[in-house]
Design a protein around this motif. Structure first.
Motif, PDB file in Angstrom:
ATOM      1  N   LEU A 133      41.559 -36.834 -12.389  1.00 52.80           N
ATOM      2  CA  LEU A 133      40.202 -37.201 -12.011  1.00 52.80           C
ATOM      3  C   LEU A 133      40.243 -38.356 -11.011  1.00 52.80           C
ATOM      4  CD1 LEU A 133      37.137 -36.866 -12.403  1.00 52.80           C
ATOM      5  CD2 LEU A 133      37.312 -38.508 -14.297  1.00 52.80           C
ATOM      6  N   ASN A 134      39.908 -38.031  -9.765  1.00 52.88           N
ATOM      7  CA  ASN A 134      39.868 -39.045  -8.705  1.00 52.88           C
ATOM      8  C   ASN A 134      41.195 -39.785  -8.577  1.00 52.88           C
ATOM      9  OD1 ASN A 134      37.149 -38.425  -8.180  1.00 52.88           O
ATOM     10  ND2 ASN A 134      36.461 -39.914  -9.743  1.00 52.88           N
ATOM     11  N   GLY A 135      42.285 -38.987  -8.666  1.00 51.80           N
ATOM     12  CA  GLY A 135      43.611 -39.571  -8.503  1.00 51.80           C
ATOM     13  C   GLY A 135      44.171 -40.205  -9.745  1.00 51.80           C
ATOM     14  N   ALA A 136      43.461 -40.178 -10.840  1.00 53.80           N
ATOM     15  CA  ALA A 136      43.952 -40.782 -12.086  1.00 53.80           C
ATOM     16  C   ALA A 136      44.125 -39.694 -13.135  1.00 53.80           C
ATOM     17  CB  ALA A 136      42.987 -41.839 -12.586  1.00 53.80           C
ATOM     18  N   CYS A 137      45.143 -39.862 -13.985  1.00 51.58           N
ATOM     19  CA  CYS A 137      45.375 -38.902 -15.072  1.00 51.58           C
ATOM     20  C   CYS A 137      44.250 -38.993 -16.092  1.00 51.58           C
ATOM     21  CB  CYS A 137      46.710 -39.193 -15.732  1.00 51.58           C
ATOM     22  SG  CYS A 137      48.142 -38.882 -14.684  1.00 51.58           S
ATOM     23  N   SER A 138      43.838 -37.851 -16.573  1.00 53.65           N
ATOM     24  CA  SER A 138      42.772 -37.809 -17.574  1.00 53.65           C
ATOM     25  C   SER A 138      43.175 -36.857 -18.695  1.00 53.65           C
ATOM     26  CB  SER A 138      41.455 -37.366 -16.940  1.00 53.65           C
ATOM     27  OG  SER A 138      41.569 -36.048 -16.444  1.00 53.65           O
ATOM     28  N   TRP A 139      42.630 -37.129 -19.877  1.00 49.71           N
ATOM     29  CA  TRP A 139      42.879 -36.316 -21.062  1.00 49.71           C
ATOM     30  C   TRP A 139      41.559 -36.050 -21.771  1.00 49.71           C
ATOM     31  CZ3 TRP A 139      47.446 -34.218 -22.761  1.00 49.71           C
ATOM     32  CH2 TRP A 139      48.615 -34.661 -22.133  1.00 49.71           C
ATOM     33  N   PHE A 140      41.501 -34.848 -22.328  1.00 47.52           N
ATOM     34  CA  PHE A 140      40.385 -34.534 -23.225  1.00 47.52           C
ATOM     35  C   PHE A 140      40.998 -34.001 -24.508  1.00 47.52           C
ATOM     36  CE2 PHE A 140      37.121 -31.933 -25.197  1.00 47.52           C
ATOM     37  CZ  PHE A 140      35.985 -32.722 -25.072  1.00 47.52           C
ATOM     38  N   PHE A 170      37.943 -38.831 -24.529  1.00 49.32           N
ATOM     39  CA  PHE A 170      38.149 -38.605 -23.098  1.00 49.32           C
ATOM     40  C   PHE A 170      38.687 -39.887 -22.483  1.00 49.32           C
ATOM     41  CE2 PHE A 170      36.478 -38.824 -18.695  1.00 49.32           C
ATOM     42  CZ  PHE A 170      37.173 -37.743 -18.171  1.00 49.32           C
ATOM     43  N   SER A 171      39.725 -39.738 -21.666  1.00 54.80           N
ATOM     44  CA  SER A 171      40.299 -40.875 -20.935  1.00 54.80           C
ATOM     45  C   SER A 171      40.563 -40.429 -19.483  1.00 54.80           C
ATOM     46  CB  SER A 171      41.595 -41.347 -21.600  1.00 54.80           C
ATOM     47  OG  SER A 171      42.577 -40.320 -21.532  1.00 54.80           O
ATOM     48  N   PRO A 172      40.509 -41.356 -18.508  1.00 56.54           N
ATOM     49  CA  PRO A 172      40.448 -42.819 -18.679  1.00 56.54           C
ATOM     50  C   PRO A 172      39.029 -43.326 -18.899  1.00 56.54           C
ATOM     51  CG  PRO A 172      40.574 -42.270 -16.361  1.00 56.54           C
ATOM     52  CD  PRO A 172      40.664 -40.959 -17.116  1.00 56.54           C
ATOM     53  N   GLN A 173      38.958 -44.606 -19.178  1.00 56.71           N
ATOM     54  CA  GLN A 173      37.659 -45.257 -19.352  1.00 56.71           C
ATOM     55  C   GLN A 173      36.918 -45.282 -18.012  1.00 56.71           C
ATOM     56  OE1 GLN A 173      36.190 -46.714 -22.214  1.00 56.71           O
ATOM     57  NE2 GLN A 173      34.416 -46.781 -20.879  1.00 56.71           N
ATOM     58  N   THR A 174      35.628 -44.980 -18.064  1.00 52.03           N
ATOM     59  CA  THR A 174      34.800 -44.988 -16.865  1.00 52.03           C
ATOM     60  C   THR A 174      33.654 -45.983 -17.057  1.00 52.03           C
ATOM     61  OG1 THR A 174      33.306 -43.265 -17.627  1.00 52.03           O
ATOM     62  CG2 THR A 174      35.321 -42.552 -16.503  1.00 52.03           C
ATOM     63  N   PRO A 175      33.043 -46.412 -15.961  1.00 54.58           N
ATOM     64  CA  PRO A 175      31.928 -47.349 -16.101  1.00 54.58           C
ATOM     65  C   PRO A 175      30.653 -46.693 -16.621  1.00 54.58           C
ATOM     66  CG  PRO A 175      32.280 -46.810 -13.804  1.00 54.58           C
ATOM     67  CD  PRO A 175      33.397 -46.187 -14.561  1.00 54.58           C
ATOM     68  N   TYR A 176      30.691 -45.394 -16.875  1.00 57.74           N
ATOM     69  CA  TYR A 176      29.469 -44.690 -17.280  1.00 57.74           C
ATOM     70  C   TYR A 176      29.245 -44.669 -18.791  1.00 57.74           C
ATOM     71  CZ  TYR A 176      29.452 -43.033 -12.469  1.00 57.74           C
ATOM     72  OH  TYR A 176      29.447 -42.967 -11.085  1.00 57.74           O
ATOM     73  N   GLY A 177      30.230 -45.007 -19.575  1.00 62.17           N
ATOM     74  CA  GLY A 177      29.992 -44.957 -21.006  1.00 62.17           C
ATOM     75  C   GLY A 177      31.257 -44.914 -21.831  1.00 62.17           C
TER      76      GLY A 177
END
Length: 230
Positions: A133-140, A170-177
């Motif tokens: 996600l936007n160049g960063a690893c993400s996990w669900f 869900f990771s990584p942490q986002t500023p949305y919640g």
């Protein structure tokens, strides 16, 4: 003298005629009852039957064998339904994060089900998928449990459906919640039973519902793998 001979001859003739008459009537009276009695009491003559040598013995042996041997028993095939099913396989997850942002993730899912009835089981699942996600690893990650229903279809196919309720991360942490949220899964699939009754091949699809960043996500998930029965 002549009169005496004439008288004796006349008496002789009368005696002979009386004796002849008694002999002619007496046999008729005696023979008629004898004939009717003998015909009533004597059995009817048996009709000769030609029997080939060994035929009587064969018929007797076959009759005794037919009477002694029981009816043939037909053994039907037995199909064993195993109570436990363990599954592991590949998972493709398209995560609708928020309006205008989606992510394709790949990973695996593992589940365990116990059938306490032929058509109803308690199902538990754990799934983890990875993306970028936007160049960063993400996990669900999702883990939950619920009921599973199945139906045995023709051609060794088992159709099933389930509804699971649990928790997601869900990771990584986002500023949305937040990174954690309540989630649920609803869907189903088919198990294709192999020749080995303890193994089956599974294809399925789910809809994963979650609540992140102040909005609701409805994301499809597709999976395929192997089922082990015991």
């Amino acid at each position: 003298m002549r009169k005496s001979f004439f008288l004796l001859g006349f008496v002789f003739l009368l005696t002979s005629a009386a004796r002849a008459q008694s002999n002619s009537t007496q046999p008729l009276l005696l023979t008629t009852p004898n004939l009717s009695l003998s015909s009533a009491l004597s059995p009817a003559p048996a009709t000769p039957v030609s029997i080939a040598p060994g035929t009587m013995a064969t018929a007797a042996s076959s009759a005794s064998a037919g009477a002694a041997s029981p009816d043939p028993q037909v053994v039907q095939g037995v199909f064993v339904n195993y109570s436990w099913q363990a599954y592991i396989g590949y998972t493709f997850f398209r995560f609708y994060i928020y309006p205008g942002a989606t992510e394709n993730q790949n990973g695996f899912n593992y589940s365990m089900a116990y059938y306490f009835k032929d058509w109803l089981a308690a199902d538990g699942e754990f799934a983890a998928t990875h993306g970028n996600l936007n160049g960063a690893c993400s996990w669900f990650v999702f883990g939950g449990g619920g009921p599973r229903f199945r139906w045995s279809a023709p051609r060794n196919i088992e159709v099933w459906g389930h509804v699971l309720f649990g928790y997601s991360h869900f990771s990584p942490q986002t500023p949305y919640g937040s990174k954690q949220a309540f989630a649920y899964t609803a869907g189903g699939g088919v198990d294709i039973n192999a020749h080995h009754r303890r193994i089956a091949y599974r294809l399925g699809a789910d809809m994963v519902g979650s609540h992140y960043f102040g909005t609701y996500q409805y994301s499809p998930k597709f999976f395929a793998g192997i089922v082990f029965k015991f």
